[in-house]
Design a protein around this motif. Structure first.
Motif, PDB file in Angstrom:
ATOM      1  N   CYS A 286       0.903  -1.159  -0.097  1.00 35.88           N
ATOM      2  CA  CYS A 286      -0.063  -0.001  -0.039  1.00 35.88           C
ATOM      3  C   CYS A 286       0.941   1.320  -0.107  1.00 35.88           C
ATOM      4  CB  CYS A 286      -0.967   0.072   1.215  1.00 35.88           C
ATOM      5  SG  CYS A 286      -2.283  -1.253   1.003  1.00 35.88           S
ATOM      6  N   ALA A 287       1.851   1.172   0.794  1.00 33.64           N
ATOM      7  CA  ALA A 287       2.928   2.657   0.830  1.00 33.64           C
ATOM      8  C   ALA A 287       3.439   2.800  -0.478  1.00 33.64           C
ATOM      9  CB  ALA A 287       3.638   2.244   2.026  1.00 33.64           C
ATOM     10  N   LEU A 288       4.021   1.944  -0.909  1.00 29.33           N
ATOM     11  CA  LEU A 288       4.705   2.170  -2.403  1.00 29.33           C
ATOM     12  C   LEU A 288       3.929   2.034  -3.508  1.00 29.33           C
ATOM     13  CD1 LEU A 288       7.166   1.443  -0.494  1.00 29.33           C
ATOM     14  CD2 LEU A 288       8.388   0.519  -2.447  1.00 29.33           C
ATOM     15  N   SER A 289       2.495   1.629  -3.185  1.00 28.98           N
ATOM     16  CA  SER A 289       1.670   1.823  -4.560  1.00 28.98           C
ATOM     17  C   SER A 289       1.193   3.421  -4.688  1.00 28.98           C
ATOM     18  CB  SER A 289       0.312   1.115  -4.192  1.00 28.98           C
ATOM     19  OG  SER A 289       0.754  -0.384  -4.298  1.00 28.98           O
ATOM     20  N   ASN A 290       1.563   4.202  -3.777  1.00 30.85           N
ATOM     21  CA  ASN A 290       1.190   5.770  -3.845  1.00 30.85           C
ATOM     22  C   ASN A 290       1.942   6.400  -4.768  1.00 30.85           C
ATOM     23  OD1 ASN A 290      -0.924   6.500  -1.784  1.00 30.85           O
ATOM     24  ND2 ASN A 290       0.527   5.231  -0.625  1.00 30.85           N
ATOM     25  N   LEU A 291       3.187   5.446  -5.139  1.00 32.41           N
ATOM     26  CA  LEU A 291       4.215   6.170  -6.292  1.00 32.41           C
ATOM     27  C   LEU A 291       3.084   6.346  -7.580  1.00 32.41           C
ATOM     28  CD1 LEU A 291       7.290   4.437  -5.722  1.00 32.41           C
ATOM     29  CD2 LEU A 291       6.948   6.837  -4.940  1.00 32.41           C
ATOM     30  N   PRO A 292       3.557   7.151  -8.363  1.00 33.50           N
ATOM     31  CA  PRO A 292       2.546   7.344  -9.580  1.00 33.50           C
ATOM     32  C   PRO A 292       3.108   6.210 -10.429  1.00 33.50           C
ATOM     33  CG  PRO A 292       4.035   9.034  -9.727  1.00 33.50           C
ATOM     34  CD  PRO A 292       4.213   8.561  -8.284  1.00 33.50           C
ATOM     35  N   LYS A 293       2.022   5.961 -11.613  1.00 31.16           N
ATOM     36  CA  LYS A 293       2.373   4.882 -12.504  1.00 31.16           C
ATOM     37  C   LYS A 293       3.311   5.146 -13.520  1.00 31.16           C
ATOM     38  CE  LYS A 293      -2.167   2.967 -12.286  1.00 31.16           C
ATOM     39  NZ  LYS A 293      -3.699   2.523 -12.856  1.00 31.16           N
ATOM     40  N   GLY A 294       3.836   6.288 -13.731  1.00 30.31           N
ATOM     41  CA  GLY A 294       4.772   6.740 -14.661  1.00 30.31           C
ATOM     42  C   GLY A 294       6.335   6.529 -14.236  1.00 30.31           C
ATOM     43  N   ILE A 295       6.320   6.197 -12.910  1.00 35.03           N
ATOM     44  CA  ILE A 295       7.892   5.956 -12.605  1.00 35.03           C
ATOM     45  C   ILE A 295       8.338   4.674 -13.223  1.00 35.03           C
ATOM     46  CG2 ILE A 295       9.149   5.429 -10.432  1.00 35.03           C
ATOM     47  CD1 ILE A 295       8.246   8.058 -10.518  1.00 35.03           C
ATOM     48  N   GLU A 296       9.625   4.925 -13.898  1.00 33.56           N
ATOM     49  CA  GLU A 296      10.300   3.778 -14.497  1.00 33.56           C
ATOM     50  C   GLU A 296      11.428   3.128 -13.730  1.00 33.56           C
ATOM     51  OE1 GLU A 296      11.456   5.965 -18.183  1.00 33.56           O
ATOM     52  OE2 GLU A 296       9.415   6.423 -18.783  1.00 33.56           O
ATOM     53  N   LEU A 297      11.838   3.929 -12.795  1.00 35.21           N
ATOM     54  CA  LEU A 297      13.159   3.442 -11.887  1.00 35.21           C
ATOM     55  C   LEU A 297      12.856   3.739 -10.388  1.00 35.21           C
ATOM     56  CD1 LEU A 297      15.962   2.269 -12.142  1.00 35.21           C
ATOM     57  CD2 LEU A 297      17.075   4.500 -12.470  1.00 35.21           C
ATOM     58  N   VAL A 298      13.120   2.861  -9.657  1.00 37.97           N
ATOM     59  CA  VAL A 298      13.031   3.049  -8.139  1.00 37.97           C
ATOM     60  C   VAL A 298      14.367   2.675  -7.595  1.00 37.97           C
ATOM     61  CG1 VAL A 298      12.089   2.393  -6.025  1.00 37.97           C
ATOM     62  CG2 VAL A 298      10.535   2.591  -7.939  1.00 37.97           C
ATOM     63  N   VAL A 299      14.986   3.627  -6.994  1.00 40.94           N
ATOM     64  CA  VAL A 299      16.380   3.433  -6.446  1.00 40.94           C
ATOM     65  C   VAL A 299      16.338   3.504  -4.943  1.00 40.94           C
ATOM     66  CG1 VAL A 299      18.824   4.376  -6.259  1.00 40.94           C
ATOM     67  CG2 VAL A 299      17.495   4.647  -8.380  1.00 40.94           C
ATOM     68  N   TRP A 300      16.682   2.381  -4.256  1.00 39.07           N
ATOM     69  CA  TRP A 300      16.798   2.322  -2.950  1.00 39.07           C
ATOM     70  C   TRP A 300      18.086   2.733  -2.504  1.00 39.07           C
ATOM     71  CZ3 TRP A 300      12.927  -0.435  -0.028  1.00 39.07           C
ATOM     72  CH2 TRP A 300      13.370  -0.546   1.438  1.00 39.07           C
ATOM     73  N   GLN A 301      17.909   4.148  -1.952  1.00 40.20           N
ATOM     74  CA  GLN A 301      19.146   4.955  -1.453  1.00 40.20           C
ATOM     75  C   GLN A 301      19.723   4.479   0.017  1.00 40.20           C
ATOM     76  OE1 GLN A 301      21.464   6.928  -2.053  1.00 40.20           O
ATOM     77  NE2 GLN A 301      20.942   7.917  -4.139  1.00 40.20           N
ATOM     78  N   GLU A 302      20.860   4.359  -0.002  1.00 43.30           N
ATOM     79  CA  GLU A 302      21.268   4.183   1.479  1.00 43.30           C
ATOM     80  C   GLU A 302      22.290   5.063   2.004  1.00 43.30           C
ATOM     81  OE1 GLU A 302      23.221   0.019   1.582  1.00 43.30           O
ATOM     82  OE2 GLU A 302      21.426  -0.879   1.456  1.00 43.30           O
ATOM     83  N   TYR A 303      22.404   6.151   1.163  1.00 43.24           N
ATOM     84  CA  TYR A 303      23.317   7.341   1.455  1.00 43.24           C
ATOM     85  C   TYR A 303      23.256   7.764   2.788  1.00 43.24           C
ATOM     86  CZ  TYR A 303      25.518  11.915   0.833  1.00 43.24           C
ATOM     87  OH  TYR A 303      26.437  12.991   0.891  1.00 43.24           O
ATOM     88  N   PHE A 304      22.230   8.067   3.431  1.00 41.83           N
ATOM     89  CA  PHE A 304      21.954   8.693   4.644  1.00 41.83           C
ATOM     90  C   PHE A 304      22.217   7.656   5.767  1.00 41.83           C
ATOM     91  CE2 PHE A 304      20.354  12.199   2.437  1.00 41.83           C
ATOM     92  CZ  PHE A 304      20.935  13.422   2.926  1.00 41.83           C
TER      93      PHE A 304
END
Length: 206
Positions: free
Chosen positions: A167-185
C-alpha cells in the motif's frame, strides 16, 4: 557525475546515467538531517517531476521548516501483543487498513502541517498522521514516513503485514520507470556540509 554511486554498484551507475524517465529515490534511515546543499539537490530532483520517499525516525529542521511541518517524537517498549500499530489508506479505494507487530515501537507523528498541499496517507495507533505526501504541480512529490520499523523484515514477515509495504509504495505514480533504494544517509555524517554533500548533489543532477 558518477562518483557517489561508483562506490556502490557499477551496474546502478550505468543504469542511472542512461535513464531519462521519471525516477523515485527511497531513503530508509534512522535520521534524515541533510546539509543545505543536499536538501537543495533533493528539492531540485522533485521539482523535475521525480519522487522522493523518506522513512525515518527523525527529520531535520531545515526539511520541516521548508515544508511547513512539525513533528512529535516518542518511542518505547510495550509488553502487549500489538506494540507497533499503524494504519494506512489503501491507494485503490482509500479504505484504512490496520497492521501490528509485537515489540519495540516508535510512535512519532506530524503534529502540524499545511493541509493545502499535504495529503495524509497513514496513521499511528493514536490516529495521528505518520505518513504524508507533499505533491507539486509538475507531478513530483515528497513522501515522509515516521515509522521505518514498518519496513523491516520483522514487521513485514509478521502475518499479512507485507500488505502495508504494498500500500505504501503503491502511492508512487504509475509513470515511474526506475526506483532506487538509497542508502546514502545510513552512513552519512548528517548535517555536515562537506565531503559527501557534493556527491549527493551530483547523484541527483542527472
Amino acid at each position: 557525475n558518477k562518483n557517489f554511486f561508483q562506490r556502490k554498484d557499477n551496474q546502478l551507475v550505468h543504469k542511472l546515467a542512461a535513464h531519462s524517465g521519471r525516477t523515485a529515490h527511497f531513503f530508509l534511515t534512522p535520521r534524515m538531517f541533510p546539509s543545505s546543499s543536499e536538501f537543495r539537490a533533493l528539492l531540485d530532483f522533485v521539482y523535475e517531476g521525480n519522487q522522493v520517499f523518506i522513512s525515518t525516525f527523525s527529520i531535520g529542521k531545515e526539511i520541516l521548516d521548508s515544508l511547513k511541518l512539525t513533528t512529535h517524537n516518542s518511542y518505547g517498549f510495550e509488553n502487549d501483543a500489538d506494540s507497533l500499530r499503524v494504519s494506512i489508506a489503501n491507494p485503490e479505494n482509500r479504505v484504512e487498513e490496520f497492521y501490528s507487530y509485537p515489540g519495540l515501537y516508535y510512535n512519532s507523528y506530524f503534529s502540524s502541517m499545511d493541509s493545502g498541499y499535504t495529503t495524509v496517507l497513514g496513521w499511528n495507533h493514536q490516529n495521528k498522521p505518520n505518513f504524508i505526501k507533499i505533491g507539486y504541480d509538475n507531478g513530483g512529490a515528497i513522501y515522509l514516513h515516521l515509522a521505518p520499523l514498518a519496513f523491516s523484515n520483522f514487521f513485514l514477515l509478521h502475518k499479512e503485514n507485507s500488505r502495508y509495504y504494498d500500500c505504501a509504495l503503491s502511492n508512487l505514480p504509475k509513470g515511474i520507470e526506475l526506483v532506487v533504494w538509497q542508502e546514502y544517509f545510513r552512513t552519512h555524517a548528517n548535517g555536515d556540509d562537506s565531503g559527501g554533500s557534493s556527491s549527493l548533489s551530483r547523484a541527483f543532477s542527472w
